[in-house]
Design an enzyme around this catalytic site. Structure first.
Site, mmCIF file in Angstrom:
data_model
loop_
_atom_site.group_PDB
_atom_site.id
_atom_site.type_symbol
_atom_site.label_atom_id
_atom_site.label_comp_id
_atom_site.label_asym_id
_atom_site.label_seq_id
_atom_site.Cartn_x
_atom_site.Cartn_y
_atom_site.Cartn_z
ATOM 1 N N LYS A 51 0.842 -1.206 0.000
ATOM 2 C CA LYS A 51 0.000 0.000 0.000
ATOM 3 C C LYS A 51 0.879 1.260 0.000
ATOM 4 O O LYS A 51 2.096 1.174 0.221
ATOM 5 C CB LYS A 51 -0.938 -0.053 1.214
ATOM 6 C CG LYS A 51 -1.960 -1.202 1.140
ATOM 7 C CD LYS A 51 -2.920 -1.149 2.325
ATOM 8 C CE LYS A 51 -3.947 -2.251 2.255
ATOM 9 N NZ LYS A 51 -4.925 -2.179 3.396
ATOM 10 N N TYR B 53 -12.219 -2.307 -3.617
ATOM 11 C CA TYR B 53 -12.747 -2.368 -2.250
ATOM 12 C C TYR B 53 -14.275 -2.349 -2.226
ATOM 13 O O TYR B 53 -14.874 -1.975 -1.221
ATOM 14 C CB TYR B 53 -12.172 -1.223 -1.419
ATOM 15 C CG TYR B 53 -10.769 -1.474 -0.908
ATOM 16 C CD1 TYR B 53 -10.459 -2.630 -0.174
ATOM 17 C CD2 TYR B 53 -9.744 -0.561 -1.133
ATOM 18 C CE1 TYR B 53 -9.177 -2.865 0.311
ATOM 19 C CE2 TYR B 53 -8.449 -0.784 -0.650
ATOM 20 C CZ TYR B 53 -8.181 -1.939 0.071
ATOM 21 O OH TYR B 53 -6.913 -2.175 0.562
ATOM 22 N N ARG C 130 -2.010 -14.502 3.823
ATOM 23 C CA ARG C 130 -2.798 -13.818 4.867
ATOM 24 C C ARG C 130 -2.138 -14.012 6.232
ATOM 25 O O ARG C 130 -2.111 -13.090 7.045
ATOM 26 C CB ARG C 130 -4.232 -14.364 4.890
ATOM 27 C CG ARG C 130 -5.039 -14.070 3.638
ATOM 28 C CD ARG C 130 -5.537 -12.655 3.536
ATOM 29 N NE ARG C 130 -6.441 -12.285 4.607
ATOM 30 C CZ ARG C 130 -7.099 -11.116 4.657
ATOM 31 N NH1 ARG C 130 -6.942 -10.214 3.686
ATOM 32 N NH2 ARG C 130 -7.885 -10.836 5.663
ATOM 33 N N THR D 145 -5.767 -7.629 10.346
ATOM 34 C CA THR D 145 -6.070 -6.354 9.673
ATOM 35 C C THR D 145 -5.596 -5.154 10.492
ATOM 36 O O THR D 145 -4.980 -4.234 9.950
ATOM 37 C CB THR D 145 -7.595 -6.245 9.431
ATOM 38 O OG1 THR D 145 -8.000 -7.367 8.641
ATOM 39 C CG2 THR D 145 -7.955 -4.952 8.725
ATOM 40 N N ASN E 288 -2.053 -0.104 7.011
ATOM 41 C CA ASN E 288 -1.556 -1.418 7.435
ATOM 42 C C ASN E 288 -0.672 -2.097 6.377
ATOM 43 O O ASN E 288 -0.577 -3.310 6.312
ATOM 44 C CB ASN E 288 -2.719 -2.308 7.897
ATOM 45 C CG ASN E 288 -3.755 -2.511 6.817
ATOM 46 O OD1 ASN E 288 -3.560 -2.111 5.670
ATOM 47 N ND2 ASN E 288 -4.847 -3.167 7.158
ATOM 48 N N HIS F 266 -1.920 -5.356 1.265
ATOM 49 C CA HIS F 266 -3.195 -6.002 0.952
ATOM 50 C C HIS F 266 -2.909 -7.398 0.410
ATOM 51 O O HIS F 266 -1.961 -7.592 -0.345
ATOM 52 C CB HIS F 266 -3.963 -5.217 -0.127
ATOM 53 C CG HIS F 266 -5.131 -5.990 -0.662
ATOM 54 N ND1 HIS F 266 -6.356 -5.984 -0.045
ATOM 55 C CD2 HIS F 266 -5.237 -6.854 -1.703
ATOM 56 C CE1 HIS F 266 -7.171 -6.810 -0.699
ATOM 57 N NE2 HIS F 266 -6.507 -7.349 -1.713
ATOM 58 N N GLU G 227 -9.335 -9.956 -8.085
ATOM 59 C CA GLU G 227 -8.375 -8.865 -7.896
ATOM 60 C C GLU G 227 -7.221 -8.960 -8.904
ATOM 61 O O GLU G 227 -6.768 -7.936 -9.422
ATOM 62 C CB GLU G 227 -7.866 -8.880 -6.448
ATOM 63 C CG GLU G 227 -8.979 -8.504 -5.472
ATOM 64 C CD GLU G 227 -8.654 -8.763 -4.006
ATOM 65 O OE1 GLU G 227 -7.535 -9.248 -3.696
ATOM 66 O OE2 GLU G 227 -9.521 -8.475 -3.162
HETATM 67 P P1 DAT Z 1 -7.919 -6.906 5.127
HETATM 68 O O1 DAT Z 1 -7.097 -5.825 4.444
HETATM 69 O O2 DAT Z 1 -7.169 -7.535 6.264
HETATM 70 O O3 DAT Z 1 -8.480 -7.909 4.155
HETATM 71 P P2 DAT Z 1 -10.603 -5.792 5.278
HETATM 72 O O4 DAT Z 1 -10.849 -6.386 3.934
HETATM 73 O O5 DAT Z 1 -11.579 -6.078 6.364
HETATM 74 O O6 DAT Z 1 -9.153 -6.169 5.824
HETATM 75 O O7 DAT Z 1 -10.523 -4.198 5.152
HETATM 76 C C1 DAT Z 1 -9.862 -3.613 4.040
HETATM 77 C C2 DAT Z 1 -9.033 -2.467 4.534
HETATM 78 O O8 DAT Z 1 -9.888 -1.453 5.065
HETATM 79 C C3 DAT Z 1 -8.071 -2.806 5.676
HETATM 80 O O9 DAT Z 1 -6.849 -3.338 5.216
HETATM 81 C C4 DAT Z 1 -7.893 -1.479 6.337
HETATM 82 C C5 DAT Z 1 -9.239 -0.805 6.162
HETATM 83 N N1 DAT Z 1 -10.073 -0.992 7.354
HETATM 84 C C6 DAT Z 1 -10.646 -2.140 7.789
HETATM 85 N N2 DAT Z 1 -11.330 -1.956 8.915
HETATM 86 C C7 DAT Z 1 -11.189 -0.636 9.211
HETATM 87 C C8 DAT Z 1 -11.655 0.198 10.272
HETATM 88 N N3 DAT Z 1 -12.416 -0.290 11.254
HETATM 89 N N4 DAT Z 1 -11.287 1.511 10.258
HETATM 90 C C9 DAT Z 1 -10.523 2.007 9.275
HETATM 91 N N5 DAT Z 1 -10.054 1.280 8.240
HETATM 92 C C10 DAT Z 1 -10.371 -0.025 8.214
HETATM 93 MG MG MG Z 2 -9.943 -7.755 2.714
#
Ligand code: DAT
Ligand code: MG
Length: 147
Positions: free
Chosen positions: A9, A49, A85, A91, A112, A115, A126
């Protein structure tokens, strides 16, 4: 062979973590099939997303992921979707175990570092969003019989 979509990212690119992250996947024994440094358009970010479009953080997420270049990759190997993962960690980097990428390099959930696709369906979707069929390079490493 199983493939997954992995992306460093904008925070990871700015913090010079491309090499570190590529190294971890190489060290693990996975094979790079494609990689490119690119800026993500707002349209691509919203599509990528899409599953989060009704979440309160969606706007922030799209603006963050389009805030600077990302390094998009396809990695290949046995079990690579689930194992990537695990290598990434939780996350929220504050919940991610030390030794994972997010556990070692992140602090906030919004930034974080990495991805990775969460299932075979999202990996296929994706990879298709970011790469053309002929961007993927298929080759045999002579070392692969030892991994
Ligand atoms: P991951 O990236 O582990 O697959 P996800 O698909 O649930 O996680 O969410 C996508 C991204 O969105 C994640 O990397 C960071 C952001 N995100 C997730 N939960 C969040 C939150 N509660 N507040 C802010 N950003 C968040
Ligand atoms: Mg995700």
């Amino acid at each position: 062979m199983e493939k997954t979509f992995i992306m460093v990212k904008p925070d990871g690119v700015q913090r010079n973590l491309i090499g570190e992250i590529v190294q971890r996947f190489e060290n693990k024994g996975y094979t790079l099939a494609a990689g490119k440094l690119m800026n993500i358009s707002k349209e691509l970010a919203e599509e990528h997303y899409g599953e989060h479009k009704d979440k309160p953080f969606f706007g922030e997420l799209v603006s963050f992921i389009t805030s600077g270049p990302v390094f998009a990759m396809v990695w290949e190997g046995e079990g690579v979707i689930a194992t990537a993962r695990k290598m990434m960690g939780a996350t929220n980097p504050q919940d991610a175990e030390p030794g994972t990428i997010r556990g070692d390099f992140g602090v906030q959930v919004g930034m974080n570092v990495i991805h990775g696709s969460d299932s075979p369906e999202s990996a296929e979707r994706e990879i298709g969003l970011f790469f053309n069929e002929d961007d993927l390079v298929s080759y045999e490493k002579t070392i692969s019989k030892w991994v």
